[in-house]
Write an enzyme that holds these catalytic residues in place. Structure first.
Site, PDB file in Angstrom:
ATOM      1  N   ARG A  24       0.908  -1.238   0.008  1.00  0.00           N
ATOM      2  CA  ARG A  24       0.156   0.019  -0.029  1.00  0.00           C
ATOM      3  C   ARG A  24       0.734   1.260  -0.154  1.00  0.00           C
ATOM      4  NH1 ARG A  24      -3.101  -3.974  -0.538  1.00  0.00           N
ATOM      5  NH2 ARG A  24      -4.528  -4.724   0.892  1.00  0.00           N
ATOM      6  N   GLU A  46     -13.727 -15.046  10.300  1.00  0.00           N
ATOM      7  CA  GLU A  46     -13.703 -14.134   8.632  1.00  0.00           C
ATOM      8  C   GLU A  46     -13.444 -15.365   7.770  1.00  0.00           C
ATOM      9  OE1 GLU A  46     -10.508 -11.272   7.962  1.00  0.00           O
ATOM     10  OE2 GLU A  46     -11.297 -10.905   5.670  1.00  0.00           O
ATOM     11  N   LYS A  56     -17.266 -12.142   9.562  1.00  0.00           N
ATOM     12  CA  LYS A  56     -16.964 -11.206   8.585  1.00  0.00           C
ATOM     13  C   LYS A  56     -16.981 -12.001   7.224  1.00  0.00           C
ATOM     14  CE  LYS A  56     -13.006  -8.218   7.623  1.00  0.00           C
ATOM     15  NZ  LYS A  56     -12.069  -7.085   7.831  1.00  0.00           N
ATOM     16  N   SER A  84     -14.339  -6.221   2.078  1.00  0.00           N
ATOM     17  CA  SER A  84     -14.384  -5.507   0.930  1.00  0.00           C
ATOM     18  C   SER A  84     -13.917  -6.574  -0.331  1.00  0.00           C
ATOM     19  CB  SER A  84     -13.919  -3.888   0.706  1.00  0.00           C
ATOM     20  OG  SER A  84     -12.590  -3.871   0.959  1.00  0.00           O
ATOM     21  N   GLY A  85     -12.616  -6.955   0.145  1.00  0.00           N
ATOM     22  CA  GLY A  85     -12.140  -7.968  -0.921  1.00  0.00           C
ATOM     23  C   GLY A  85     -11.972  -7.605  -2.318  1.00  0.00           C
ATOM     24  N   GLY A  86     -11.466  -6.540  -2.505  1.00  0.00           N
ATOM     25  CA  GLY A  86     -11.052  -5.784  -3.732  1.00  0.00           C
ATOM     26  C   GLY A  86     -12.271  -5.117  -4.432  1.00  0.00           C
ATOM     27  N   ARG A 142      -9.462  -2.126   2.468  1.00  0.00           N
ATOM     28  CA  ARG A 142      -8.918  -1.393   1.103  1.00  0.00           C
ATOM     29  C   ARG A 142     -10.185  -0.395   0.785  1.00  0.00           C
ATOM     30  NH1 ARG A 142      -7.813  -6.668  -2.025  1.00  0.00           N
ATOM     31  NH2 ARG A 142      -8.772  -7.221  -0.532  1.00  0.00           N
TER      32      ARG A 142
END
Ligand code: 13P
Length: 350
Positions: free
Chosen positions: A34, A192, A234, A275-277, A309
């Site tokens: 990042r 998760e 999650k 959010s997973g991309g 993200r």
């Protein structure tokens, strides 16, 4: 309060008031990627500067109930050097605690190839897990996170489909054992199981796999004696693969709700999506739709967010690692946090 009452109360608090969770628990390697995207070196002071920018955002507590941290951040000093805080020295996370934001800690230690099916993975982190949870609790954490990862691949004449039975079983058992250990130490476990969006598979296949995984996870949680009132789930949203054509937002929201209704007991107080991309806008829109009157029917859990993200992407860009742009980064972060809070109320912001 008994341990059980405390767990249930913390889990509820994390999803109260249309607030959600900031996932800022990127490992040193991941946060390095990042930082590289904005031309900033992956050093302890720079990692601390990024997290300080986020944590000190004015009004963060209105939209963010808790932040998931990497061990370095939980123990880091609030100074320019960014080393571990000495006894009595101010810690970076006091910026969160003083604003009423609860501290969470990533307790898994990453992925390794699954021996039975090496193109898949299992989650590591059981070494000293009970002792580490106790130490994190003593350091101020009130919740924990463990991420299991599931791959999807459509079966063909020559290759079997994924996930394998072995991968689903390892993910579910690992999550259940972690959740039980975490609760015994007084930490609310965020469970998760992430079904990855990588690939060109259909939304129907994602729905079938997500349902299979969540059913396995809740069976193992029950068998492990985990108190469902004291966890948060999650999950991924149900979407087509990231290299397939996107589905309509209403389709994603409807498929995701359908799977959750079929698998997640109403005793679970909250479901906080990863959010997973997905883009920032898509993650927000899908959450708003699930909470809106457009999709009626039972929603016995709070549906909110635990984005990494999708809460940080614009903020990272606006900040750019420059001391003079902290306020711009914070404004971008707060705009995403506010939009997701609105989505947790079922409202889409313009
Ligand atoms: P993303 O929202 O970026 O998927 O991250 C959430 C997370 O905590 C992944 O483990």
């Amino acid at each position: 309060m008994s341990n059980i009452e405390e767990l249930a109360s913390v889990a509820k608090q994390l999803v109260a008031g249309n607030r959600g969770i900031l996932a800022a628990d990127e490992s040193t390697t991941t946060v390095g990627k990042r930082l590289a995207s904005i031309g900033v070196a992956n050093s302890a002071p720079n990692r601390a500067a990024l997290r300080r920018m986020l944590f000190t955002s004015p009004g963060i507590e209105q939209h963010i109930s808790g932040a998931i941290l990497y061990e370095e951040t939980l123990l880091q000093a609030d100074d320019e050097a960014g080393g571990a805080a000495a006894a009595g020295q101010a810690r970076l996370v006091q910026q969160l605690s003083s604003r009423g934001v609860l501290l969470g800690i990533k307790v898994d230690t990453g992925l390794a190839p699954l021996p039975a099916s090496p193109e898949e993975s299992f989650t590591q982190g059981f070494d000293n897990l009970a002792a580490r949870c106790a130490a994190y609790k003593a350091a101020g954490a009130s919740f924990a996170k463990w991420r299991a990862v599931i791959h999807i691949r459509q079966a063909t004449a020559n290759t079997p489909g994924l996930p394998s039975e072995a991968a689903v079983a390892a993910a579910a058992r690992g999550l259940a054992l972690y959740a039980a250990i975490s609760q015994a130490a007084g930490l609310v476990p965020i469970v998760e199981p992430e079904v990855l969006a990588d690939g060109a598979h259909s939304i129907e296949l994602c729905e079938a796999v997500t349902q299979r995984v969540l059913a396995a996870v809740f069976k193992e949680l029950a068998d492990a004696g985990v108190l469902l009132e004291g966890i948060l789930l999650k999950p991924n949203m149900v979407t087509p693969g990231s290299s397939a054509a996107p589905a309509a937002p209403a389709e994603v929201a409807a498929a995701t709700l359908r799977v959750l209704r079929r698998t997640v007991p109403p005793a679970v107080p909250g479901i906080v999506f990863l959010s997973g991309g997905q883009s920032e806008a898509d993650s927000t829109r899908h959450l708003a739709l699930m909470n809106s009157g457009a999709l009626p029917g039972p929603k016995p859990w709070v549906l909110s967010f635990s984005y990494g993200r999708a809460l940080q992407a614009s903020a990272l860009k606006a900040w750019g690692g420059q001391a003079g742009k902290v306020a711009a980064g914070q404004a971008a972060f707060m705009a995403r946090a506010a939009a997701n809070s609105a989505a947790a109320r079922g409202e889409e912001e313009a």
